[in-house]
Design an enzyme around this catalytic site. Structure first.
Site, PDB file in Angstrom:
ATOM      1  N   GLY A  52      50.231 -13.546  17.443  1.00  0.00           N
ATOM      2  CA  GLY A  52      50.311 -14.708  18.312  1.00  0.00           C
ATOM      3  C   GLY A  52      49.817 -15.981  17.666  1.00  0.00           C
ATOM      4  O   GLY A  52      49.532 -16.031  16.478  1.00  0.00           O
ATOM      5  N   THR A  53      49.698 -17.012  18.526  1.00  0.00           N
ATOM      6  CA  THR A  53      49.286 -18.333  18.066  1.00  0.00           C
ATOM      7  C   THR A  53      47.913 -18.648  18.653  1.00  0.00           C
ATOM      8  O   THR A  53      47.621 -18.247  19.775  1.00  0.00           O
ATOM      9  CB  THR A  53      50.307 -19.377  18.561  1.00  0.00           C
ATOM     10  OG1 THR A  53      51.608 -18.908  18.209  1.00  0.00           O
ATOM     11  CG2 THR A  53      50.095 -20.735  17.928  1.00  0.00           C
ATOM     12  N   VAL A  54      47.088 -19.354  17.866  1.00  0.00           N
ATOM     13  CA  VAL A  54      45.752 -19.693  18.346  1.00  0.00           C
ATOM     14  C   VAL A  54      45.676 -21.207  18.554  1.00  0.00           C
ATOM     15  O   VAL A  54      46.087 -21.984  17.686  1.00  0.00           O
ATOM     16  CB  VAL A  54      44.677 -19.224  17.343  1.00  0.00           C
ATOM     17  CG1 VAL A  54      43.278 -19.474  17.903  1.00  0.00           C
ATOM     18  CG2 VAL A  54      44.846 -17.733  17.019  1.00  0.00           C
TER      19      VAL A  54
ATOM     20  N   LYS B 235      43.841 -17.529  22.203  1.00  0.00           N
ATOM     21  CA  LYS B 235      44.815 -16.751  21.428  1.00  0.00           C
ATOM     22  C   LYS B 235      45.956 -16.369  22.369  1.00  0.00           C
ATOM     23  O   LYS B 235      45.740 -15.655  23.352  1.00  0.00           O
ATOM     24  CB  LYS B 235      44.124 -15.503  20.878  1.00  0.00           C
ATOM     25  CG  LYS B 235      44.931 -14.729  19.892  1.00  0.00           C
ATOM     26  CD  LYS B 235      44.029 -13.765  19.152  1.00  0.00           C
ATOM     27  CE  LYS B 235      44.815 -12.800  18.309  1.00  0.00           C
ATOM     28  NZ  LYS B 235      43.939 -11.880  17.603  1.00  0.00           N
TER      29      LYS B 235
ATOM     30  N   ILE C 164      45.682 -24.136  16.044  1.00  0.00           N
ATOM     31  CA  ILE C 164      44.753 -24.010  14.915  1.00  0.00           C
ATOM     32  C   ILE C 164      45.012 -22.784  14.057  1.00  0.00           C
ATOM     33  O   ILE C 164      44.398 -22.612  13.012  1.00  0.00           O
ATOM     34  CB  ILE C 164      43.283 -23.996  15.386  1.00  0.00           C
ATOM     35  CG1 ILE C 164      43.074 -22.952  16.484  1.00  0.00           C
ATOM     36  CG2 ILE C 164      42.824 -25.380  15.824  1.00  0.00           C
ATOM     37  CD1 ILE C 164      41.600 -22.770  16.858  1.00  0.00           C
ATOM     38  N   GLY C 165      45.888 -21.916  14.477  1.00  0.00           N
ATOM     39  CA  GLY C 165      46.139 -20.731  13.658  1.00  0.00           C
ATOM     40  C   GLY C 165      47.349 -19.972  14.142  1.00  0.00           C
ATOM     41  O   GLY C 165      47.799 -20.129  15.274  1.00  0.00           O
ATOM     42  N   GLN C 166      47.882 -19.179  13.230  1.00  0.00           N
ATOM     43  CA  GLN C 166      49.049 -18.360  13.552  1.00  0.00           C
ATOM     44  C   GLN C 166      48.834 -16.996  12.925  1.00  0.00           C
ATOM     45  O   GLN C 166      48.567 -16.893  11.725  1.00  0.00           O
ATOM     46  CB  GLN C 166      50.309 -19.011  12.958  1.00  0.00           C
ATOM     47  CG  GLN C 166      51.581 -18.197  13.098  1.00  0.00           C
ATOM     48  CD  GLN C 166      52.095 -18.217  14.532  1.00  0.00           C
ATOM     49  OE1 GLN C 166      52.356 -19.279  15.100  1.00  0.00           O
ATOM     50  NE2 GLN C 166      52.235 -17.037  15.130  1.00  0.00           N
ATOM     51  N   GLY C 167      48.888 -15.978  13.730  1.00  0.00           N
ATOM     52  CA  GLY C 167      48.742 -14.633  13.187  1.00  0.00           C
ATOM     53  C   GLY C 167      49.939 -13.785  13.543  1.00  0.00           C
ATOM     54  O   GLY C 167      50.874 -14.284  14.180  1.00  0.00           O
TER      55      GLY C 167
ATOM     56  N   ASP D  17      40.023  -4.349  10.512  1.00  0.00           N
ATOM     57  CA  ASP D  17      40.807  -5.428   9.908  1.00  0.00           C
ATOM     58  C   ASP D  17      39.886  -6.484   9.302  1.00  0.00           C
ATOM     59  O   ASP D  17      40.080  -7.692   9.516  1.00  0.00           O
ATOM     60  CB  ASP D  17      41.768  -6.027  10.942  1.00  0.00           C
ATOM     61  CG  ASP D  17      42.994  -6.642  10.278  1.00  0.00           C
ATOM     62  OD1 ASP D  17      43.237  -6.359   9.083  1.00  0.00           O
ATOM     63  OD2 ASP D  17      43.698  -7.408  10.940  1.00  0.00           O
TER      64      ASP D  17
HETATM   65  N1  LIG Z   1      37.829 -18.437  17.543  1.00  0.00           N
HETATM   66  C1  LIG Z   1      38.496 -19.167  16.675  1.00  0.00           C
HETATM   67  N2  LIG Z   1      38.073 -20.389  16.316  1.00  0.00           N
HETATM   68  C2  LIG Z   1      38.756 -21.131  15.415  1.00  0.00           C
HETATM   69  N3  LIG Z   1      39.871 -20.709  14.773  1.00  0.00           N
HETATM   70  C3  LIG Z   1      40.347 -19.493  15.066  1.00  0.00           C
HETATM   71  C4  LIG Z   1      39.700 -18.655  16.031  1.00  0.00           C
HETATM   72  N4  LIG Z   1      40.383 -17.497  16.106  1.00  0.00           N
HETATM   73  C5  LIG Z   1      41.395 -17.598  15.228  1.00  0.00           C
HETATM   74  N5  LIG Z   1      41.400 -18.784  14.609  1.00  0.00           N
HETATM   75  C6  LIG Z   1      42.353 -19.235  13.574  1.00  0.00           C
HETATM   76  O1  LIG Z   1      43.610 -18.622  13.797  1.00  0.00           O
HETATM   77  C7  LIG Z   1      43.961 -17.775  12.684  1.00  0.00           C
HETATM   78  C8  LIG Z   1      44.743 -16.558  13.174  1.00  0.00           C
HETATM   79  O2  LIG Z   1      43.987 -15.940  14.180  1.00  0.00           O
HETATM   80  P1  LIG Z   1      43.984 -14.386  14.499  1.00  0.00           P
HETATM   81  O3  LIG Z   1      43.417 -13.691  13.326  1.00  0.00           O
HETATM   82  O4  LIG Z   1      43.288 -14.212  15.772  1.00  0.00           O
HETATM   83  O5  LIG Z   1      45.474 -14.041  14.698  1.00  0.00           O
HETATM   84  P2  LIG Z   1      46.095 -12.652  14.370  1.00  0.00           P
HETATM   85  O6  LIG Z   1      47.370 -12.594  15.078  1.00  0.00           O
HETATM   86  O7  LIG Z   1      45.104 -11.606  14.640  1.00  0.00           O
HETATM   87  O8  LIG Z   1      46.286 -12.794  12.785  1.00  0.00           O
HETATM   88  P3  LIG Z   1      46.677 -11.683  11.746  1.00  0.00           P
HETATM   89  O9  LIG Z   1      47.645 -10.807  12.401  1.00  0.00           O
HETATM   90  O10 LIG Z   1      47.280 -12.438  10.588  1.00  0.00           O
HETATM   91  O11 LIG Z   1      45.378 -11.034  11.387  1.00  0.00           O
HETATM   92  C9  LIG Z   1      42.618 -17.454  12.018  1.00  0.00           C
HETATM   93  O12 LIG Z   1      42.771 -17.115  10.648  1.00  0.00           O
HETATM   94  C10 LIG Z   1      41.867 -18.754  12.215  1.00  0.00           C
HETATM   95  O13 LIG Z   1      42.209 -19.701  11.219  1.00  0.00           O
END
Ligand SMILES: Nc1ncnc2c1ncn2[C@@H]1O[C@H](COP(=O)(O)OP(=O)(O)OP(=O)(O)O)[C@@H](O)[C@H]1O
Length: 424
Positions: free
Chosen positions: A146-148, A162, A140-143, A260
């Site tokens: 890592g990957t979510v 995550k 559902i997401g990629q940051g 952040d």
């Molecule tokens: N609890 C959750 N429920 C649903 N979607 C989520 C959740 N946590 C994260 N996501 C999805 O995953 C995406 C990336 O998550 P997250 O911010 O945790 O990763 P990150 O590595 O911290 O990202 P970045 O480094 O870009 O800030 C979010 O923008 C969101 O769309």
């Protein structure tokens, strides 16, 4: 003391499908050696962004020699060099997410004492089952870190998992993992994602939190589901975020600075109420006001210029990022819009200039219709944003004050909207 900037590219995220505007997360460190990294080529975007960034947000006196840093050693110059070099990468997403100094220095603990009181330790088979073995269909997401994945636990609870990037060369990633867990287990608020537990096993580092079903704020502002985010919902979201940050700053056991706050970290429920996520960069507020951080962390476009300049972290750095978020809610634009004309490229600068010149409404998201109620609310939101974006922290309101102002903006907005809709 010299400054260094580190950064790595990150994959395009769900919130930025075309990879066109995702902002870099970065950390600027005070180290003795790394500032003399040669500047790579001047990637056009990096230079123009930083020129705009510096001219908008770093007041001229802060760039003067009496600040004891030459222009070259100024953090924003170093940042410029780093971004310039990364701007030449083919991918337009650039950035890093690194944590060096964790809140509690968990890296110094042995693996045996990594039990975190009050949090559940999951087993790998449990999570593999919940996510169908990290099936791409459940992503559902990629940051940057890592990957979510979406998952369903045996009792039916929906969770977000995550999964930290496996990067044996980046010891900082591990610290960010523990940092996020230790922050999450301290906090509980309706507008913050709820922590379920974690897992560290066989090279896997997983954080399991409440699943928030309706995507992130950036996706909604980009209308990726084809629906325009109504103005009244934008106001509610601003209030929810203000409540969450007020809680972090004032009501949790020890004040926490999120560091952040940005639209992709604001997750929405089905009714569009907001929850703040991603505590990888969070930090306990320093008790000593003269405390100097060894790391400046945040996301370009949202980062408090005073923190970037002085390395002094304070709750007001979140207030600055919140000001950027307010402008984002009104305009629908990202904080940095590399493809716009130069005067519109830094959204807060463009919006605040228009506001000061009496043209605030011209910056309204073109997806929204400018009614009287919206006109008035935009003026007031920008008045608040201008205070949040003050170059120095002492001129910014507290987060609690922001919430109070937003309540009154909502009240006035409703009073204007209700009679009109009643007439209709
Ligand atoms: N609890 C959750 N429920 C649903 N979607 C989520 C959740 N946590 C994260 N996501 C999805 O995953 C995406 C990336 O998550 P997250 O911010 O945790 O990763 P990150 O590595 O911290 O990202 P970045 O480094 O870009 O800030 C979010 O923008 C969101 O769309």
């Amino acid at each position: 003391m010299m400054k260094s900037v580190s950064g790595t590219g990150s994959a395009g995220s769900r919130s930025d499908p075309g990879g066109s505007g995702e902002l870099s997360r970065f950390s600027v460190a005070t180290t003795a050696s790394s500032a003399s990294q040669p500047s790579a080529n001047g990637g056009a975007r990096g230079i123009s962004f930083l020129d705009a960034f510096r001219s908008c947000f770093v007041p001229p006196e802060a760039r003067s020699p009496e600040n004891s840093m030459s222009d070259e050693s100024h953090p924003s110059h170093q940042l410029s060099q780093s971004l310039s070099s990364q701007g030449s990468n083919s991918g337009s997403v650039f950035g890093s997410k690194r944590s060096i100094k964790g809140m509690y220095s968990p890296m110094h603990r042995s693996s045996l004492d990594r039990e975190i009181p009050g949090s559940t330790k999951f087993s790998l088979p449990q999570i593999q089952k919940a996510t169908k073995n990290f099936s791409p269909n459940f992503k559902i997401g990629q940051g940057g870190s890592g990957t979510v994945y979406k998952g369903q636990l045996a009792d039916g609870t929906l969770v977000a998992v995550k999964r930290a990037k496996k990067n044996v060369y980046d010891k900082y990633m591990g610290r960010e993992f523990w940092n996020e867990i230790e922050t999450l287990q301290r906090i509980e608020h309706l507008n913050l994602v709820r922590f379920h537990g974690y897992l560290e096993f066989g090279g896997e580092q997983l954080i399991i939190v409440e699943y928030v079903p309706n995507g992130n704020l950036r996706e909604h502002l980009d209308c990726i589901n084809g629906k325009i985010l109504e103005f009244s919902l934008r106001l509610e979201i601003a209030i929810d975020v203000a409540h969450a940050i007020t809680y972090l700053h004032t009501y949790s056991d020890h004040p926490v600075i999120h560091r952040d706050i940005k639209s992709s970290n604001i997750l929405l429920m089905n009714n569009c109420r907001a929850k703040v996520a991603d505590f990888g960069f969070a930090k306990l507020a320093p008790t000593d006001s003269s405390h100097i951080s060894t790391q400046v962390k945040g996301t370009a476009g949202y980062l408090d210029p005073e923190y970037l300049r002085t390395y002094q972290l304070n709750e007001k750095s979140d207030v600055y990022s919140f000001g950027v978020l307010l402008v984002e809610l009104v305009t629908g634009r990202r904080p940095i819009e590399p493809k716009k004309a130069i005067i519109e490229r830094v959204t807060t600068k463009w919006a605040m200039e228009n506001f000061v010149e009496g043209n605030a409404i011209q910056t309204l998201d073109p997806n929204l219709e400018a009614t009287d109620a919206i006109n008035l609310a935009v003026e007031k939101l920008y008045e608040l944003a201008l205070q949040c974006l003050a170059p120095t922290k002492r001129n910014r309101p507290s987060m609690k004050r922001c919430a109070e102002i937003l309540w009154s903006i909502r009240k006035d907005y409703r009073e204007l909207v209700v009679p009109t809709s009643a007439m209709n």
